[in-house]
Motif scaffolding. Structure first.
Motif, PDB file in Angstrom:
ATOM      1  N   TYR A  62       0.834  -1.203   0.000  1.00 55.89           N
ATOM      2  CA  TYR A  62       0.000   0.000   0.000  1.00 55.89           C
ATOM      3  C   TYR A  62       0.868   1.253   0.000  1.00 55.89           C
ATOM      4  O   TYR A  62       0.583   2.214  -0.714  1.00 55.89           O
ATOM      5  CB  TYR A  62      -0.936  -0.002   1.205  1.00 55.89           C
ATOM      6  CG  TYR A  62      -1.930   1.126   1.174  1.00 55.89           C
ATOM      7  CD1 TYR A  62      -3.046   1.062   0.366  1.00 55.89           C
ATOM      8  CD2 TYR A  62      -1.743   2.257   1.956  1.00 55.89           C
ATOM      9  CE1 TYR A  62      -3.962   2.108   0.326  1.00 55.89           C
ATOM     10  CE2 TYR A  62      -2.645   3.298   1.926  1.00 55.89           C
ATOM     11  CZ  TYR A  62      -3.757   3.213   1.112  1.00 55.89           C
ATOM     12  OH  TYR A  62      -4.653   4.244   1.068  1.00 55.89           O
ATOM     13  N   TRP A  66       0.873   4.014  -2.818  1.00 53.31           N
ATOM     14  CA  TRP A  66       0.465   5.352  -2.396  1.00 53.31           C
ATOM     15  C   TRP A  66       1.452   6.410  -2.877  1.00 53.31           C
ATOM     16  O   TRP A  66       1.066   7.452  -3.391  1.00 53.31           O
ATOM     17  CB  TRP A  66       0.347   5.378  -0.875  1.00 53.31           C
ATOM     18  CG  TRP A  66      -0.140   6.667  -0.327  1.00 53.31           C
ATOM     19  CD1 TRP A  66       0.618   7.667   0.212  1.00 53.31           C
ATOM     20  CD2 TRP A  66      -1.493   7.116  -0.258  1.00 53.31           C
ATOM     21  NE1 TRP A  66      -0.176   8.699   0.626  1.00 53.31           N
ATOM     22  CE2 TRP A  66      -1.487   8.388   0.344  1.00 53.31           C
ATOM     23  CE3 TRP A  66      -2.704   6.568  -0.629  1.00 53.31           C
ATOM     24  CZ2 TRP A  66      -2.640   9.109   0.571  1.00 53.31           C
ATOM     25  CZ3 TRP A  66      -3.850   7.286  -0.399  1.00 53.31           C
ATOM     26  CH2 TRP A  66      -3.813   8.535   0.187  1.00 53.31           C
ATOM     27  N   TYR A  67       2.752   6.140  -2.710  1.00 55.51           N
ATOM     28  CA  TYR A  67       3.733   7.162  -3.041  1.00 55.51           C
ATOM     29  C   TYR A  67       4.287   7.040  -4.459  1.00 55.51           C
ATOM     30  O   TYR A  67       4.421   8.034  -5.162  1.00 55.51           O
ATOM     31  CB  TYR A  67       4.887   7.143  -2.032  1.00 55.51           C
ATOM     32  CG  TYR A  67       4.438   7.614  -0.681  1.00 55.51           C
ATOM     33  CD1 TYR A  67       4.139   8.954  -0.468  1.00 55.51           C
ATOM     34  CD2 TYR A  67       4.279   6.737   0.372  1.00 55.51           C
ATOM     35  CE1 TYR A  67       3.699   9.404   0.757  1.00 55.51           C
ATOM     36  CE2 TYR A  67       3.840   7.179   1.602  1.00 55.51           C
ATOM     37  CZ  TYR A  67       3.555   8.514   1.784  1.00 55.51           C
ATOM     38  OH  TYR A  67       3.113   8.955   3.000  1.00 55.51           O
ATOM     39  N   HIS A  70       1.626   7.508  -7.082  1.00 56.26           N
ATOM     40  CA  HIS A  70       1.035   8.830  -6.877  1.00 56.26           C
ATOM     41  C   HIS A  70      -0.462   8.763  -6.578  1.00 56.26           C
ATOM     42  O   HIS A  70      -1.228   9.615  -7.019  1.00 56.26           O
ATOM     43  CB  HIS A  70       1.302   9.730  -8.083  1.00 56.26           C
ATOM     44  CG  HIS A  70       2.751   9.827  -8.431  1.00 56.26           C
ATOM     45  ND1 HIS A  70       3.637  10.550  -7.668  1.00 56.26           N
ATOM     46  CD2 HIS A  70       3.468   9.254  -9.426  1.00 56.26           C
ATOM     47  CE1 HIS A  70       4.839  10.436  -8.194  1.00 56.26           C
ATOM     48  NE2 HIS A  70       4.776   9.663  -9.256  1.00 56.26           N
ATOM     49  N   ASN A  72      -1.739   9.280  -3.754  1.00 56.40           N
ATOM     50  CA  ASN A  72      -2.095  10.306  -2.779  1.00 56.40           C
ATOM     51  C   ASN A  72      -2.637  11.569  -3.449  1.00 56.40           C
ATOM     52  O   ASN A  72      -3.305  12.364  -2.811  1.00 56.40           O
ATOM     53  CB  ASN A  72      -0.903  10.652  -1.882  1.00 56.40           C
ATOM     54  CG  ASN A  72       0.312  11.078  -2.680  1.00 56.40           C
ATOM     55  OD1 ASN A  72       0.426  10.790  -3.856  1.00 56.40           O
ATOM     56  ND2 ASN A  72       1.237  11.726  -2.017  1.00 56.40           N
ATOM     57  N   ASP A  73      -2.387  11.752  -4.738  1.00 57.94           N
ATOM     58  CA  ASP A  73      -2.899  12.912  -5.460  1.00 57.94           C
ATOM     59  C   ASP A  73      -4.240  12.657  -6.143  1.00 57.94           C
ATOM     60  O   ASP A  73      -4.814  13.566  -6.724  1.00 57.94           O
ATOM     61  CB  ASP A  73      -1.887  13.357  -6.522  1.00 57.94           C
ATOM     62  CG  ASP A  73      -0.573  13.806  -5.906  1.00 57.94           C
ATOM     63  OD1 ASP A  73      -0.613  14.303  -4.761  1.00 57.94           O
ATOM     64  OD2 ASP A  73       0.473  13.652  -6.553  1.00 57.94           O
ATOM     65  N   THR A  76     -10.511  10.126  -3.854  1.00 52.59           N
ATOM     66  CA  THR A  76     -10.658   9.055  -2.871  1.00 52.59           C
ATOM     67  C   THR A  76     -11.191   7.769  -3.487  1.00 52.59           C
ATOM     68  O   THR A  76     -10.632   6.694  -3.271  1.00 52.59           O
ATOM     69  CB  THR A  76     -11.590   9.513  -1.738  1.00 52.59           C
ATOM     70  OG1 THR A  76     -11.048  10.692  -1.160  1.00 52.59           O
ATOM     71  CG2 THR A  76     -11.715   8.440  -0.678  1.00 52.59           C
ATOM     72  N   ARG A  79      -8.687   5.966  -5.739  1.00 55.24           N
ATOM     73  CA  ARG A  79      -7.688   5.239  -4.935  1.00 55.24           C
ATOM     74  C   ARG A  79      -8.264   3.930  -4.427  1.00 55.24           C
ATOM     75  O   ARG A  79      -7.630   2.883  -4.503  1.00 55.24           O
ATOM     76  CB  ARG A  79      -7.252   6.091  -3.742  1.00 55.24           C
ATOM     77  CG  ARG A  79      -6.341   7.204  -4.064  1.00 55.24           C
ATOM     78  CD  ARG A  79      -5.719   7.773  -2.797  1.00 55.24           C
ATOM     79  NE  ARG A  79      -6.691   8.093  -1.768  1.00 55.24           N
ATOM     80  CZ  ARG A  79      -7.011   9.320  -1.397  1.00 55.24           C
ATOM     81  NH1 ARG A  79      -6.439  10.353  -1.972  1.00 55.24           N
ATOM     82  NH2 ARG A  79      -7.889   9.526  -0.447  1.00 55.24           N
TER      83      ARG A  79
END
Length: 115
Positions: A62, A66-67, A70, A72-73, A76, A79
């Motif tokens: 995860y 997430w990083y 990308h 996190n951009d 919701t 994702r």
């Protein structure tokens, strides 16, 4: 891209590196030490040590998604539409691997003398 943006990305990469390294170090230490209280007991079909490895692996996966993907951009629900199916697929496959492995051990226990 300004200098401050690249600096913030560098700091973020180092934080992610530290996060993933910490989880990996915990996994390696648990794999080497193999505490008897976690290894020789059973919980939901396998040892708690196996559950710890599965959970830590999911957390690392995860974090990578997430990083480095990308996420996190993103919005919701986008994702969630990516992460949830993967998490449930891994849990599903882990369940059947552990369940069938236990059944195979029960079948072969009378033939083999490993334990």
């Amino acid at each position: 891209m300004s200098h401050s943006d690249s600096h913030s990305h560098t700091a973020l990469i180092w934080k992610v590196f530290a996060f993933l390294s910490l989880i990996t170090i915990v996994e390696v230490i648990l794999g080497i030490a193999k505490p008897k209280s976690l290894y020789l007991t059973h919980f939901l079909g396998t040892s708690p040590l196996n559950w710890i490895f599965i959970i830590l692996t999911l957390v690392k996966a995860y974090g990578i998604a997430w990083y480095f993907m990308h996420l996190n951009d993103e919005k919701t629900w986008f994702r969630r539409s990516i992460v949830w199916p993967v998490v449930f697929l891994i849990m599903y496959l882990s369940f059947f691997l552990l369940y069938e492995g236990g059944a195979l051990q029960d079948i072969l226990h009378s033939i083999t003398k490993w334990q």
